[in-house]
Design a protein around this motif. Sequence first.
Motif, PDB file in Angstrom:
ATOM      1  N   LEU A 175      13.073  41.836   4.009  1.00 49.68           N
ATOM      2  CA  LEU A 175      12.719  42.388   2.706  1.00 49.68           C
ATOM      3  C   LEU A 175      11.217  42.319   2.478  1.00 49.68           C
ATOM      4  CD1 LEU A 175      13.494  43.504  -0.085  1.00 49.68           C
ATOM      5  CD2 LEU A 175      13.910  41.146  -0.824  1.00 49.68           C
ATOM      6  N   ALA A 176      10.591  41.242   2.905  1.00 49.48           N
ATOM      7  CA  ALA A 176       9.149  41.076   2.748  1.00 49.48           C
ATOM      8  C   ALA A 176       8.381  42.183   3.469  1.00 49.48           C
ATOM      9  CB  ALA A 176       8.723  39.713   3.278  1.00 49.48           C
ATOM     10  N   ALA A 177       8.834  42.528   4.671  1.00 51.56           N
ATOM     11  CA  ALA A 177       8.173  43.575   5.439  1.00 51.56           C
ATOM     12  C   ALA A 177       8.311  44.940   4.777  1.00 51.56           C
ATOM     13  CB  ALA A 177       8.750  43.615   6.855  1.00 51.56           C
ATOM     14  N   ARG A 178       9.449  45.161   4.145  1.00 51.90           N
ATOM     15  CA  ARG A 178       9.698  46.462   3.524  1.00 51.90           C
ATOM     16  C   ARG A 178       9.037  46.599   2.154  1.00 51.90           C
ATOM     17  NH1 ARG A 178      14.873  49.261   5.197  1.00 51.90           N
ATOM     18  NH2 ARG A 178      15.310  48.519   7.308  1.00 51.90           N
ATOM     19  N   ARG A 179       8.916  45.512   1.419  1.00 49.00           N
ATOM     20  CA  ARG A 179       8.387  45.595   0.059  1.00 49.00           C
ATOM     21  C   ARG A 179       7.072  44.827  -0.124  1.00 49.00           C
ATOM     22  NH1 ARG A 179      10.844  49.222   0.560  1.00 49.00           N
ATOM     23  NH2 ARG A 179      12.694  49.995  -0.541  1.00 49.00           N
ATOM     24  N   LYS A 180       6.492  44.372   0.957  1.00 48.69           N
ATOM     25  CA  LYS A 180       5.147  43.765   0.944  1.00 48.69           C
ATOM     26  C   LYS A 180       5.044  42.588  -0.034  1.00 48.69           C
ATOM     27  CE  LYS A 180       4.254  47.078   3.732  1.00 48.69           C
ATOM     28  NZ  LYS A 180       4.407  46.816   5.175  1.00 48.69           N
ATOM     29  N   ILE A 181       6.019  41.713   0.032  1.00 46.43           N
ATOM     30  CA  ILE A 181       6.009  40.484  -0.763  1.00 46.43           C
ATOM     31  C   ILE A 181       6.031  39.313   0.210  1.00 46.43           C
ATOM     32  CG2 ILE A 181       7.188  39.140  -2.549  1.00 46.43           C
ATOM     33  CD1 ILE A 181       8.596  41.721  -3.405  1.00 46.43           C
ATOM     34  N   PRO A 182       5.148  38.346   0.084  1.00 51.62           N
ATOM     35  CA  PRO A 182       5.124  37.228   1.043  1.00 51.62           C
ATOM     36  C   PRO A 182       6.352  36.332   0.917  1.00 51.62           C
ATOM     37  CG  PRO A 182       3.597  36.820  -0.755  1.00 51.62           C
ATOM     38  CD  PRO A 182       4.073  38.236  -0.920  1.00 51.62           C
ATOM     39  N   VAL A 183       6.700  35.687   2.015  1.00 54.38           N
ATOM     40  CA  VAL A 183       7.767  34.698   2.035  1.00 54.38           C
ATOM     41  C   VAL A 183       7.152  33.313   1.885  1.00 54.38           C
ATOM     42  CG1 VAL A 183       9.615  33.652   3.418  1.00 54.38           C
ATOM     43  CG2 VAL A 183       9.260  36.133   3.467  1.00 54.38           C
ATOM     44  N   LEU A 184       7.678  32.533   0.967  1.00 53.31           N
ATOM     45  CA  LEU A 184       7.194  31.178   0.730  1.00 53.31           C
ATOM     46  C   LEU A 184       8.290  30.191   1.127  1.00 53.31           C
ATOM     47  CD1 LEU A 184       4.724  29.634  -0.468  1.00 53.31           C
ATOM     48  CD2 LEU A 184       5.975  29.590  -2.636  1.00 53.31           C
ATOM     49  N   ASP A 185       8.132  29.583   2.287  1.00 52.51           N
ATOM     50  CA  ASP A 185       9.131  28.642   2.795  1.00 52.51           C
ATOM     51  C   ASP A 185       8.806  27.252   2.260  1.00 52.51           C
ATOM     52  OD1 ASP A 185      11.242  27.607   4.189  1.00 52.51           O
ATOM     53  OD2 ASP A 185      10.245  27.609   6.140  1.00 52.51           O
ATOM     54  N   CYS A 186       9.058  27.055   0.963  1.00 52.00           N
ATOM     55  CA  CYS A 186       8.580  25.865   0.271  1.00 52.00           C
ATOM     56  C   CYS A 186       9.658  24.814   0.016  1.00 52.00           C
ATOM     57  CB  CYS A 186       7.934  26.262  -1.050  1.00 52.00           C
ATOM     58  SG  CYS A 186       9.047  27.109  -2.192  1.00 52.00           S
ATOM     59  N   LEU A 187      10.910  25.129   0.322  1.00 53.94           N
ATOM     60  CA  LEU A 187      12.009  24.200   0.060  1.00 53.94           C
ATOM     61  C   LEU A 187      12.553  23.624   1.362  1.00 53.94           C
ATOM     62  CD1 LEU A 187      14.090  26.164  -2.608  1.00 53.94           C
ATOM     63  CD2 LEU A 187      12.480  24.305  -3.026  1.00 53.94           C
ATOM     64  N   TYR A 188      13.126  22.439   1.274  1.00 54.80           N
ATOM     65  CA  TYR A 188      13.870  21.896   2.402  1.00 54.80           C
ATOM     66  C   TYR A 188      15.135  21.243   1.881  1.00 54.80           C
ATOM     67  CZ  TYR A 188      12.275  17.079   1.403  1.00 54.80           C
ATOM     68  OH  TYR A 188      12.040  15.853   0.819  1.00 54.80           O
ATOM     69  N   ARG A 189      16.115  21.176   2.750  1.00 52.05           N
ATOM     70  CA  ARG A 189      17.393  20.569   2.390  1.00 52.05           C
ATOM     71  C   ARG A 189      17.271  19.068   2.565  1.00 52.05           C
ATOM     72  NH1 ARG A 189      21.736  24.902   2.400  1.00 52.05           N
ATOM     73  NH2 ARG A 189      23.507  23.934   1.379  1.00 52.05           N
ATOM     74  N   TYR A 190      17.281  18.359   1.455  1.00 51.59           N
ATOM     75  CA  TYR A 190      17.038  16.919   1.450  1.00 51.59           C
ATOM     76  C   TYR A 190      18.188  16.149   2.085  1.00 51.59           C
ATOM     77  CZ  TYR A 190      16.465  12.233  -0.539  1.00 51.59           C
ATOM     78  OH  TYR A 190      16.357  10.878  -0.712  1.00 51.59           O
ATOM     79  N   ARG A 191      19.392  16.631   1.896  1.00 49.96           N
ATOM     80  CA  ARG A 191      20.557  15.963   2.474  1.00 49.96           C
ATOM     81  C   ARG A 191      21.556  17.008   2.953  1.00 49.96           C
ATOM     82  NH1 ARG A 191      24.798  16.220  -0.980  1.00 49.96           N
ATOM     83  NH2 ARG A 191      24.373  16.593  -3.200  1.00 49.96           N
ATOM     84  N   GLU A 192      22.352  16.639   3.930  1.00 46.25           N
ATOM     85  CA  GLU A 192      23.355  17.543   4.471  1.00 46.25           C
ATOM     86  C   GLU A 192      24.532  17.625   3.513  1.00 46.25           C
ATOM     87  OE1 GLU A 192      25.292  18.582   8.812  1.00 46.25           O
ATOM     88  OE2 GLU A 192      24.618  16.538   8.391  1.00 46.25           O
TER      89      GLU A 192
END
Length: 244
Positions: A175-192
Motif C-alpha cells: 500500500l505504501a508503494a501505491r499511495r506514497k505513504i511511509p511505513v513506520l515499524d514502531c511497534l513490537y509484540r511484548y509477549r506471545e
Amino acid sequence: FQFGDDAGTTADRSMALALLSSSLRLARDSVYGSACALARDWGECALNLVFPWAESTAAEPVRIEAPFCRQCGYPYPALEAYHSTFLCAHCVEKKWHFEWARSGYRTEGQVRDAIVGFKYRDEYYQQARLVRWLTETFDRHAQAGEWHALVPVPLYHRRRRERGFNQACEMARGLAARRKIPVLDCLYRYRETVSQTKLERAARWENMAGAFRMKPGFDVGGRNLLIIDDVFTTGATVNACAQA
C-alpha cells in the motif's frame, strides 16, 4: 481526521489512529513514480504467469458496504434505510483507543483463501491480490486523510521467524508503494499470545491486553497513523496496538 466525542472513544487529541484491514471476519462472538508503477505491474503479471490464479469454486469477494458501525465498521444491512451514523452495541460498551476501523471485504470465499494461502501455505503470490484489495479499501475509506505513516500490526518474534515474514508488514509496504505513504515499524509484540481464531469475544480482549509496546526511540505524538492488518474481527488486536 480528528477525534470526536463519540461514546467509548478515548485518545490523545493531538494525534489520530485508525485501522484499515483487507477483510472483516463476520463472527462477532464465538462464530466472527510511473516507472516504478510499470515495474510493479510487470512484476505482478510475471507472478501470474508463473503462479496463475487457480480456478476456484470459492465465492467471489464480498465487499463491506454501508450501513456499518462508525467505530468498528461492522455492517448492518437491515439498517439500510437508516441514514444517520451509529455505534453498534458492542462498540458502545468498549473503551476504544483508535478513531475508527474499516475493512474491505468479508473473510470468506476467495478472500479467505488468499489470506490463508499467503500466511500458511507459502503462496507468496497472493500478496499482490491482498494489496490490491487493501488499496481499494484505502481509496474508499481513508484517502481523504492526511496520514503520516502506515503502522503494521507486529508478530511475535518467534512466529515471525517461523513464517519468514509479517503479512501485515508486507501488505503495508504494498500500500505504501501505491499511495506514497511511509511505513513506520514502531511497534513490537511484548509477549506471545495464543491464536485468536477460536477464542470467544471476551477471551480475545483478555488475550491481547498489554501485548504490544512502542519500540524505544519512537515518538508518534501529533501524527496521524493508519494501522494495517489482514483481518479485523472484534478489534481487540488493533485496540491493544493503539493503546501501546
